[in-house]
Design a protein around this motif. Structure first.
Motif, PDB file in Angstrom:
ATOM      1  N   UNK A 144      34.912  37.345  57.030  1.00 15.48           N
ATOM      2  CA  UNK A 144      33.994  36.708  56.096  1.00 15.48           C
ATOM      3  C   UNK A 144      32.920  37.580  55.478  1.00 15.48           C
ATOM      4  N   UNK A 145      32.920  38.873  55.774  1.00 17.42           N
ATOM      5  CA  UNK A 145      31.938  39.764  55.157  1.00 17.42           C
ATOM      6  C   UNK A 145      32.308  39.993  53.698  1.00 17.42           C
ATOM      7  N   UNK A 146      31.293  39.984  52.823  1.00 15.48           N
ATOM      8  CA  UNK A 146      31.525  40.392  51.439  1.00 15.48           C
ATOM      9  C   UNK A 146      31.869  41.875  51.465  1.00 15.48           C
ATOM     10  N   UNK A 147      32.731  42.282  50.547  1.00 10.39           N
ATOM     11  CA  UNK A 147      33.083  43.700  50.528  1.00 10.39           C
ATOM     12  C   UNK A 147      33.267  44.166  49.092  1.00 10.39           C
ATOM     13  N   UNK A 148      33.326  45.473  48.946  1.00 12.62           N
ATOM     14  CA  UNK A 148      33.538  46.068  47.634  1.00 12.62           C
ATOM     15  C   UNK A 148      34.972  45.859  47.189  1.00 12.62           C
ATOM     16  N   UNK A 149      35.406  46.703  46.269  1.00 15.07           N
ATOM     17  CA  UNK A 149      36.792  46.605  45.836  1.00 15.07           C
ATOM     18  C   UNK A 149      37.296  47.977  45.408  1.00 15.07           C
ATOM     19  N   UNK A 150      38.601  48.180  45.493  1.00 10.86           N
ATOM     20  CA  UNK A 150      39.149  49.508  45.185  1.00 10.86           C
ATOM     21  C   UNK A 150      38.973  49.912  43.727  1.00 10.86           C
ATOM     22  N   UNK A 202      43.777  45.183  63.040  1.00 10.96           N
ATOM     23  CA  UNK A 202      42.555  44.492  62.641  1.00 10.96           C
ATOM     24  C   UNK A 202      42.113  44.963  61.257  1.00 10.96           C
ATOM     25  N   UNK A 203      42.309  44.117  60.270  1.00 11.61           N
ATOM     26  CA  UNK A 203      41.992  44.476  58.889  1.00 11.61           C
ATOM     27  C   UNK A 203      40.498  44.632  58.629  1.00 11.61           C
ATOM     28  N   UNK A 204      39.674  43.902  59.337  1.00 10.58           N
ATOM     29  CA  UNK A 204      38.229  43.997  59.110  1.00 10.58           C
ATOM     30  C   UNK A 204      37.749  45.440  59.218  1.00 10.58           C
ATOM     31  N   UNK A 245      46.979  43.519  49.461  1.00  9.31           N
ATOM     32  CA  UNK A 245      46.305  42.417  48.769  1.00  9.31           C
ATOM     33  C   UNK A 245      44.835  42.280  49.163  1.00  9.31           C
ATOM     34  N   UNK A 246      44.019  43.310  48.905  1.00 10.01           N
ATOM     35  CA  UNK A 246      42.608  43.226  49.304  1.00 10.01           C
ATOM     36  C   UNK A 246      41.878  42.098  48.586  1.00 10.01           C
ATOM     37  N   UNK A 247      40.977  41.470  49.313  1.00  7.81           N
ATOM     38  CA  UNK A 247      40.182  40.379  48.758  1.00  7.81           C
ATOM     39  C   UNK A 247      38.729  40.776  48.605  1.00  7.81           C
ATOM     40  N   UNK A 248      37.926  39.834  48.185  1.00  4.91           N
ATOM     41  CA  UNK A 248      36.495  40.097  47.999  1.00  4.91           C
ATOM     42  C   UNK A 248      35.704  39.894  49.290  1.00  4.91           C
ATOM     43  N   UNK A 249      36.387  39.403  50.331  1.00  3.47           N
ATOM     44  CA  UNK A 249      35.778  39.226  51.651  1.00  3.47           C
ATOM     45  C   UNK A 249      36.747  39.726  52.703  1.00  3.47           C
ATOM     46  N   UNK A 250      36.174  40.207  53.794  1.00  2.00           N
ATOM     47  CA  UNK A 250      37.018  40.627  54.919  1.00  2.00           C
ATOM     48  C   UNK A 250      37.572  39.366  55.584  1.00  2.00           C
TER      49      UNK A 250
END
Length: 182
Positions: A150-156, A88-90, A142-147
């Motif tokens: 659908x949650x907004x998330x930070x970035x590395x 589970x990536x979330x 390949x991290x995105x800007x949302x989980x």
């Protein structure tokens, strides 16, 4: 129920961005109550995401102890989800965000009016949280800007910048301590 809970979350986000953090927290709590008792790993990832959102909102409101409590609750939930459902990536995204949020709390808690020892401790703790965040980010391809949910998330990249800032501050403190001993 699903749509209502997501509507409450989105309303909380909008209220938080429009300068009504107390109302935003009410909406987050309502959504949390709807999902908190569900044991599904998927739903628990959403619950952890709500705690991350609440932590961020408390931080914006200038309430670091409440923010820390929310982030810590999210960490406990995320670790459990990662153990039960490692696919589970979330949970990994939210782990990265909760650690980053705790780093921000520590970083913002360091003031020049404090002793160098206290400043060094704050920056060291912030660095540790940012390192944990980067570790979580490294486990996401390949991290995105949302989980995925659908949650907004930070970035590395942003976390790496904060980590570099911690390292710079700690070098400055060490230089100040060295100069003070001479």
């Amino acid at each position: 129920r699903w749509s209502l809970a997501w509507s409450l979350l989105w309303m909380g986000d909008v209220l938080g961005r429009s300068g009504s953090p107390a109302l935003a927290m009410e909406k987050y709590r309502e959504a949390l109550e709807m999902w908190e008792k569900n044991d599904s790993s998927f739903i628990q990832a959403i619950v952890a995401g709500i705690h991350v959102r609440m932590g961020a909102m408390f931080a914006r409101m200038g309430k670091p102890s409440q923010a820390s409590q929310e982030y810590q609750q999210a960490l406990v939930a995320e670790q459990r989800i990662i153990e039960l459902a490692p696919y589970m990536l979330d949970a990994r995204y939210l782990l990265a965000d909760a650690c980053s949020g705790l780093g921000e709390l520590k970083m913002s808690g360091s003031h020049h009016s404090q002793s160098l020892r206290v400043q060094a401790q704050q920056w060291t703790e912030a660095r540790s949280w940012y390192q944990r965040s980067l570790e979580a980010w490294s486990r996401i391809q390949n991290p995105g800007s949302r989980t995925p949910v659908g949650f907004e998330c930070g970035n590395p990249k942003q976390v790496a910048q904060h980590l570099a800032r911690c390292n710079t501050a700690l070098r400055g403190i060490q230089a100040g301590e060295s100069a003070g001993r001479q």
